[in-house]
Design a protein around this motif. Structure first.
Motif, PDB file in Angstrom:
ATOM      1  N   VAL A 574       1.295   0.086  24.999  1.00 52.60           N
ATOM      2  CA  VAL A 574       0.122  -0.480  25.674  1.00 52.60           C
ATOM      3  C   VAL A 574      -0.124  -1.922  25.239  1.00 52.60           C
ATOM      4  O   VAL A 574      -0.283  -2.828  26.064  1.00 52.60           O
ATOM      5  N   ILE A 575      -0.153  -2.149  23.922  1.00 48.40           N
ATOM      6  CA  ILE A 575      -0.459  -3.495  23.431  1.00 48.40           C
ATOM      7  C   ILE A 575       0.630  -4.488  23.827  1.00 48.40           C
ATOM      8  O   ILE A 575       0.335  -5.649  24.163  1.00 48.40           O
ATOM      9  N   ASN A 576       1.884  -4.048  23.824  1.00 48.82           N
ATOM     10  CA  ASN A 576       2.970  -4.941  24.228  1.00 48.82           C
ATOM     11  C   ASN A 576       2.880  -5.296  25.710  1.00 48.82           C
ATOM     12  O   ASN A 576       3.238  -6.412  26.113  1.00 48.82           O
ATOM     13  N   LYS A 577       2.398  -4.361  26.503  1.00 49.78           N
ATOM     14  CA  LYS A 577       2.224  -4.624  27.931  1.00 49.78           C
ATOM     15  C   LYS A 577       1.143  -5.687  28.146  1.00 49.78           C
ATOM     16  O   LYS A 577       1.289  -6.597  28.971  1.00 49.78           O
ATOM     17  N   ILE A 578       0.056  -5.589  27.364  1.00 49.18           N
ATOM     18  CA  ILE A 578      -1.021  -6.586  27.471  1.00 49.18           C
ATOM     19  C   ILE A 578      -0.503  -7.964  27.068  1.00 49.18           C
ATOM     20  O   ILE A 578      -0.766  -8.974  27.736  1.00 49.18           O
ATOM     21  N   ILE A 579       0.255  -8.001  25.965  1.00 49.04           N
ATOM     22  CA  ILE A 579       0.795  -9.271  25.475  1.00 49.04           C
ATOM     23  C   ILE A 579       1.753  -9.874  26.497  1.00 49.04           C
ATOM     24  O   ILE A 579       1.714 -11.084  26.774  1.00 49.04           O
ATOM     25  N   ALA A 580       2.611  -9.044  27.080  1.00 51.27           N
ATOM     26  CA  ALA A 580       3.567  -9.536  28.070  1.00 51.27           C
ATOM     27  C   ALA A 580       2.858 -10.058  29.317  1.00 51.27           C
ATOM     28  O   ALA A 580       3.274 -11.049  29.921  1.00 51.27           O
ATOM     29  N   GLU A 581       1.771  -9.399  29.690  1.00 48.52           N
ATOM     30  CA  GLU A 581       1.044  -9.770  30.908  1.00 48.52           C
ATOM     31  C   GLU A 581       0.211 -11.030  30.735  1.00 48.52           C
ATOM     32  O   GLU A 581       0.046 -11.811  31.675  1.00 48.52           O
ATOM     33  N   THR A 582      -0.300 -11.254  29.512  1.00 44.16           N
ATOM     34  CA  THR A 582      -1.227 -12.371  29.303  1.00 44.16           C
ATOM     35  C   THR A 582      -0.678 -13.490  28.415  1.00 44.16           C
ATOM     36  O   THR A 582      -1.220 -14.602  28.422  1.00 44.16           O
ATOM     37  N   GLY A 583       0.347 -13.195  27.626  1.00 34.65           N
ATOM     38  CA  GLY A 583       0.903 -14.209  26.732  1.00 34.65           C
ATOM     39  C   GLY A 583       0.064 -14.472  25.496  1.00 34.65           C
ATOM     40  O   GLY A 583       0.281 -15.464  24.788  1.00 34.65           O
ATOM     41  N   VAL A 584      -0.875 -13.598  25.175  1.00 35.40           N
ATOM     42  CA  VAL A 584      -1.745 -13.797  24.013  1.00 35.40           C
ATOM     43  C   VAL A 584      -1.140 -13.132  22.781  1.00 35.40           C
ATOM     44  O   VAL A 584      -0.127 -12.438  22.861  1.00 35.40           O
ATOM     45  N   LYS A 585      -1.796 -13.363  21.639  1.00 34.23           N
ATOM     46  CA  LYS A 585      -1.425 -12.687  20.407  1.00 34.23           C
ATOM     47  C   LYS A 585      -2.587 -11.790  20.011  1.00 34.23           C
ATOM     48  O   LYS A 585      -3.748 -12.229  20.019  1.00 34.23           O
ATOM     49  N   ILE A 586      -2.293 -10.540  19.655  1.00 32.87           N
ATOM     50  CA  ILE A 586      -3.348  -9.569  19.337  1.00 32.87           C
ATOM     51  C   ILE A 586      -3.102  -8.988  17.952  1.00 32.87           C
ATOM     52  O   ILE A 586      -1.983  -8.557  17.635  1.00 32.87           O
ATOM     53  N   ASP A 587      -4.142  -9.005  17.133  1.00 30.53           N
ATOM     54  CA  ASP A 587      -4.094  -8.377  15.806  1.00 30.53           C
ATOM     55  C   ASP A 587      -5.276  -7.425  15.688  1.00 30.53           C
ATOM     56  O   ASP A 587      -6.398  -7.754  16.093  1.00 30.53           O
ATOM     57  N   ILE A 588      -5.023  -6.251  15.116  1.00 31.51           N
ATOM     58  CA  ILE A 588      -6.070  -5.233  14.954  1.00 31.51           C
ATOM     59  C   ILE A 588      -6.059  -4.761  13.513  1.00 31.51           C
ATOM     60  O   ILE A 588      -5.001  -4.412  12.976  1.00 31.51           O
ATOM     61  N   ASP A 589      -7.231  -4.754  12.871  1.00 32.69           N
ATOM     62  CA  ASP A 589      -7.271  -4.212  11.509  1.00 32.69           C
ATOM     63  C   ASP A 589      -7.788  -2.780  11.523  1.00 32.69           C
ATOM     64  O   ASP A 589      -8.181  -2.251  12.570  1.00 32.69           O
ATOM     65  N   ASP A 590      -7.792  -2.154  10.365  1.00 35.36           N
ATOM     66  CA  ASP A 590      -8.123  -0.730  10.278  1.00 35.36           C
ATOM     67  C   ASP A 590      -9.585  -0.437  10.597  1.00 35.36           C
ATOM     68  O   ASP A 590      -9.940   0.712  10.854  1.00 35.36           O
ATOM     69  N   THR A 591     -10.439  -1.457  10.535  1.00 40.14           N
ATOM     70  CA  THR A 591     -11.864  -1.236  10.810  1.00 40.14           C
ATOM     71  C   THR A 591     -12.182  -1.273  12.296  1.00 40.14           C
ATOM     72  O   THR A 591     -13.321  -1.032  12.691  1.00 40.14           O
ATOM     73  N   GLY A 592     -11.192  -1.614  13.115  1.00 37.16           N
ATOM     74  CA  GLY A 592     -11.436  -1.704  14.546  1.00 37.16           C
ATOM     75  C   GLY A 592     -11.730  -3.116  15.017  1.00 37.16           C
ATOM     76  O   GLY A 592     -12.082  -3.322  16.182  1.00 37.16           O
ATOM     77  N   LYS A 593     -11.562  -4.087  14.133  1.00 40.27           N
ATOM     78  CA  LYS A 593     -11.769  -5.481  14.545  1.00 40.27           C
ATOM     79  C   LYS A 593     -10.499  -5.972  15.229  1.00 40.27           C
ATOM     80  O   LYS A 593      -9.398  -5.870  14.690  1.00 40.27           O
ATOM     81  N   VAL A 594     -10.669  -6.507  16.439  1.00 39.23           N
ATOM     82  CA  VAL A 594      -9.540  -6.973  17.245  1.00 39.23           C
ATOM     83  C   VAL A 594      -9.620  -8.489  17.380  1.00 39.23           C
ATOM     84  O   VAL A 594     -10.665  -9.028  17.750  1.00 39.23           O
ATOM     85  N   PHE A 595      -8.512  -9.177  17.064  1.00 37.98           N
ATOM     86  CA  PHE A 595      -8.425 -10.631  17.203  1.00 37.98           C
ATOM     87  C   PHE A 595      -7.480 -10.936  18.355  1.00 37.98           C
ATOM     88  O   PHE A 595      -6.322 -10.522  18.338  1.00 37.98           O
ATOM     89  N   VAL A 596      -7.984 -11.662  19.336  1.00 35.23           N
ATOM     90  CA  VAL A 596      -7.178 -12.021  20.497  1.00 35.23           C
ATOM     91  C   VAL A 596      -7.109 -13.534  20.560  1.00 35.23           C
ATOM     92  O   VAL A 596      -8.139 -14.216  20.618  1.00 35.23           O
ATOM     93  N   GLY A 597      -5.893 -14.075  20.532  1.00 35.45           N
ATOM     94  CA  GLY A 597      -5.747 -15.525  20.523  1.00 35.45           C
ATOM     95  C   GLY A 597      -4.659 -16.012  21.449  1.00 35.45           C
ATOM     96  O   GLY A 597      -3.654 -15.339  21.675  1.00 35.45           O
ATOM     97  N   GLY A 598      -4.875 -17.211  21.988  1.00 40.93           N
ATOM     98  CA  GLY A 598      -3.885 -17.837  22.852  1.00 40.93           C
ATOM     99  C   GLY A 598      -4.360 -19.213  23.268  1.00 40.93           C
ATOM    100  O   GLY A 598      -5.542 -19.545  23.143  1.00 40.93           O
ATOM    101  N   SER A 599      -3.446 -20.028  23.771  1.00 39.54           N
ATOM    102  CA  SER A 599      -3.811 -21.384  24.177  1.00 39.54           C
ATOM    103  C   SER A 599      -4.484 -21.420  25.548  1.00 39.54           C
ATOM    104  O   SER A 599      -5.225 -22.354  25.858  1.00 39.54           O
ATOM    105  N   ASP A 600      -4.235 -20.397  26.389  1.00 41.61           N
ATOM    106  CA  ASP A 600      -4.844 -20.317  27.726  1.00 41.61           C
ATOM    107  C   ASP A 600      -6.090 -19.439  27.639  1.00 41.61           C
ATOM    108  O   ASP A 600      -6.005 -18.223  27.506  1.00 41.61           O
ATOM    109  N   ILE A 601      -7.253 -20.068  27.733  1.00 44.13           N
ATOM    110  CA  ILE A 601      -8.504 -19.343  27.551  1.00 44.13           C
ATOM    111  C   ILE A 601      -8.692 -18.254  28.602  1.00 44.13           C
ATOM    112  O   ILE A 601      -9.258 -17.187  28.316  1.00 44.13           O
ATOM    113  N   GLU A 602      -8.205 -18.477  29.825  1.00 39.48           N
ATOM    114  CA  GLU A 602      -8.360 -17.477  30.886  1.00 39.48           C
ATOM    115  C   GLU A 602      -7.545 -16.223  30.576  1.00 39.48           C
ATOM    116  O   GLU A 602      -7.992 -15.103  30.819  1.00 39.48           O
TER     117      GLU A 602
END
Length: 706
Positions: A574-602
């Motif tokens: 699932v996460i790889n599909k999101i990354i492939a579709e949007t080109g962003v980088k996603i990191d998730i820690d054990d507490t449920g905090k999700v970091f989504v980053g990329g140069s294209d804000i949209e």
């Protein structure tokens, strides 16, 4: 015979064992502090090494992963090159020991400190300094000065000797003090903007805490120490020294009084050429003695100027800083950049912002497993106008980078306030003294230029010292340049903010520093630091309100930890599909905090929307706009949220009877459906018929209201 001795230091057992292990080493000891154990083996060569003009002391600090019950990472699964922490620990052992060996001693000496067992409350690197000094004292190597080290913490207004792991987390100060029974040899400190008075008191507290260990060393040496070898010390040929001094003394003194460094260097080269022409044939085997005599003439001139004439080589007052300048945004495409100049010392720093997943993973015996703020320092040959091969960082580069990192780290915003991994690289463009502290200044500029909201800007300065041989007369100078560092007695680096000190590193070439020198250095460094910060403020006062357009835009959201597996999916599908579709980088820690980053804000917003859809709970009775993803004879499967689908039975596809599913919907159609129920196996049952009825009722109600 196995000898065991034990004392109490800060309420914990501090012990030493020697006599039956490592019998072929000149000295081999096991020293423990609690359950932390370090083995030290000390050996020396039988004869001096020919053709060198320095003392060849080698200190190796070996971290063994079994000491903390770990198997090394990587493919080979064994310890490789030393970690940066091990290199820094080796330097910290070398620095206070080296000045205490006999002057002119040229025998190879190797001290190997091996970390065998680590208890987190008791740091092996502090224990290793004590163990190295003790092993040398017990050996036949001509080292005779007891030396001890402690760490000092500061919690709620109280100083603590060798704080435990928990206390180190709470402490506003991490101060290592290394001392003899008379003077302080080394200081290393990281602090949360600690004021000067507190730092001075902490250093004195550390000096006093060293004394019980020194007493133990004296007792053990008196009882069990080997007879010391009589060292063969290097001395100059008396005739060569006399002739060179008579011929070149006035010329060297004249050259060293030239204020401009470039002109001074040209003049000295002329003097060296004249000396070579005069004595080359007379003393064909005496090149090293001739060079050493010229070195001594330069050193004596610089020191006499400071001590007797109260003058500095470049004409500055003792408390005067060289010309300062600061600039930012010097590189167009980097995330942040700055250049800081102090005299002809110049450093360019560049900041790069990355995703949280870009943190540096550490594989060592320390408690620290990763770093979010990373500082690297490069000192190329061109910075001093020389040529040499460009290789990887050495001990000096690693040490200077670590010092600058220590100075700025307390000011870095939290992950919650600034969800980035931060790397700063300091490039020394020109070096004439104290590039490490110029690196602190340049890095602060680059961080602010990158939009990193530092707690406060930081700056650093290096203090120097000139003393007489008997250490009676002492002259402290501010902002040492290269020649003062080279010929002086101390390099006292202090970094901090307007509010206090964040880092200190002190090296000395003499038998230690007096309390008066330490206090004056710290107080004068504050005056200089405040002056530097004003100049830096002229270039950039505070962090830019937004990060660079070229930096990744990182957003955070919190999800239920139970939903992490839904976002990641089986095998990361699932996460790889999101990354492939949007080109962003996603990191998730054990507490449920999700970091989504990329140069294209949209695209970042799109990825967040998908994740929010995945973790959103399906609520029975609610209507969703879904997409038909599969058709079966008995009904249609409809995706109502990302990665969440349900079945619309053929009997629930329309208000009238349906013969074939394809008569109503096709794959790819978007239809309104109502969640009828979620069964005890988590399966979602949907109804298009109920959704249509509800929508008709809603429309009828709206008409009646009109």
């Amino acid at each position: 015979m196995q000898i065991k001795h034990e004392i109490q230091v800060a309420g914990r057992n501090f012990g030493i064992e020697f006599g039956e292990r490592g019998m072929l080493s000149d000295a081999a000891i096991f020293m423990n502090y609690g359950d932390t154990v370090v083995m030290v083996n000390a050996n020396s060569s039988e004869k001096p090494r020919d053709g060198i003009d320095f003392f060849p002391l080698a200190v190796d600090y070996e971290e063994k992963m079994y000491a903390v019950g770990k198997i090394p990472g990587g493919f080979i699964k064994r310890e490789g090159r030393p970690s940066e922490k091990a290199i820094l620990s080796g330097r910290a052992i070398d620095r206070p020991l080296r000045p205490l060996f006999p002057k002119g001693y040229r025998n190879d000496v190797q001290v190997v400190c091996t970390v065998l067992s680590v208890e987190n409350d008791n740091l092996p690197e502090i224990l290793a300094i004590n163990a190295a000094a003790t092993a040398l004292l017990l050996s036949s190597i001509p080292y005779t000065t007891p030396l001890a080290a402690v760490m000092i913490g500061y919690i709620d207004g109280e100083f603590i000797v060798n704080p435990t792991s928990k206390q180190r987390e709470e402490s506003a100060l991490s101060l290592t003090v290394c001392a003899t029974d008379e003077r302080i040899m080394m200081i290393e400190a990281g602090a949360q903007e600690v004021d000067e008075d507190t730092m001075i008191k902490g250093i004195q507290f550390g000096f006093e805490a060293c004394q019980p260990i020194i007493t133990m060393q004296k007792e053990l040496t008196e009882k069990y120490g080997k007879e010391k070898k009589v060292p063969v010390l290097y001395t100059l040929d008396a005739e060569i020294e006399k002739d060179v001094r008579a011929f070149a003394g006035e010329m060297v003194a004249e050259a060293m009084h030239i204020v401009d460094k470039a002109e001074r260097s040209v003049k000295l080269d002329e003097v060296k050429a004249k000396v070579a022409e005069e004595f080359g044939e007379k003393y064909p085997e005496g090149k090293s003695d001739i060079a050493e005599t010229l070195y001594l003439l330069q050193k004596e001139t610089v020191r006499d100027m400071a001590i007797l004439e109260h003058k500095r080589v470049d004409g500055r007052r003792f408390d005067e800083i060289r010309k300062l300048s600061s600039e930012v945004a010097v590189l167009p495409r980097t995330h942040g950049s700055g250049v800081f100049s102090r005299g002809s010392t110049q450093v360019m720093a560049v900041t790069t912002l990355g995703a949280i997943g870009d943190i540096q993973i550490l594989d060592g015996v320390s408690e620290e497993e990763s770093k979010r703020y990373i500082h690297h320092y490069n000192f190329p040959s061109y910075s001093v106008g020389e040529t040499r091969p460009m290789r990887g960082p050495g001990r000096r580069e690693i040490g200077h980078g670590a010092l600058a990192e220590k100075a700025i780290e307390p000011l870095i915003p939290s992950e919650e306030d600034f969800p980035y991994t931060i790397r700063v690289v300091s490039e020394v463009l020109s070096s004439n003294g104290s590039t490490s502290q110029a690196s602190v200044c340049a890095s602060t500029l680059a961080l602010l230029d990158a939009g990193v909201p530092l707690k406060r800007p930081a700056a650093g300065i290096a203090m120097g010292l000139f003393t007489t041989d008997d250490l009676v007369k002492e002259e402290v100078v501010t902002d040492i340049q290269g020649v003062e560092d080279f010929f002086g007695d101390m390099d006292f680096k202090v970094a901090g903010t307007t509010e206090g000190i964040t880092a200190i590193q002190v090296d000395t070439k003499i038998a230690g520093l007096s309390p008066a020198v330490i206090e004056k250095s710290i107080r004068d460094a504050k005056t200089a630091r405040l002056e530097i910060l004003k100049v830096m403020e002229g270039a950039i006062k505070e962090a830019r309100p937004e990060v660079s357009q070229y930096a990744p835009k990182i957003f955070t959201l919190n999800i239920n930890p139970d939903k992490i597996r839904d976002v990641i999916g089986s095998g990361g599908k699932v996460i790889n599909k999101i990354i492939a579709e949007t080109g962003v980088k996603i990191d998730i820690d054990d507490t449920g905090k999700v970091f989504v980053g990329g140069s294209d804000i949209e695209m970042v917003k799109k990825a967040i929307s998908i994740i929010e859809g995945i973790v959103k709970e399906v609520v029975p009775g609610e209507i969703y706009l879904g997409k038909v993803i599969k058709i079966m004879p008995f009904g249609a499967f409809v995706e109502i949220l990302p990665n969440k689908e349900g079945l619309v039975h053929i009997s629930k596809l329309d208000k009238k009877r349906v013969e074939k599913v394809e008569d109503i919907v096709d794959v790819g159609d978007e239809i309104l459906v109502k969640v009828s129920e979620i069964d005890n196996q988590g399966r979602i049952n949907l109804s298009r018929r109920d959704a249509l009825i509800d929508m008709e009722k809603k429309e009828q109600a709206e008409k009646e209201q009109q």
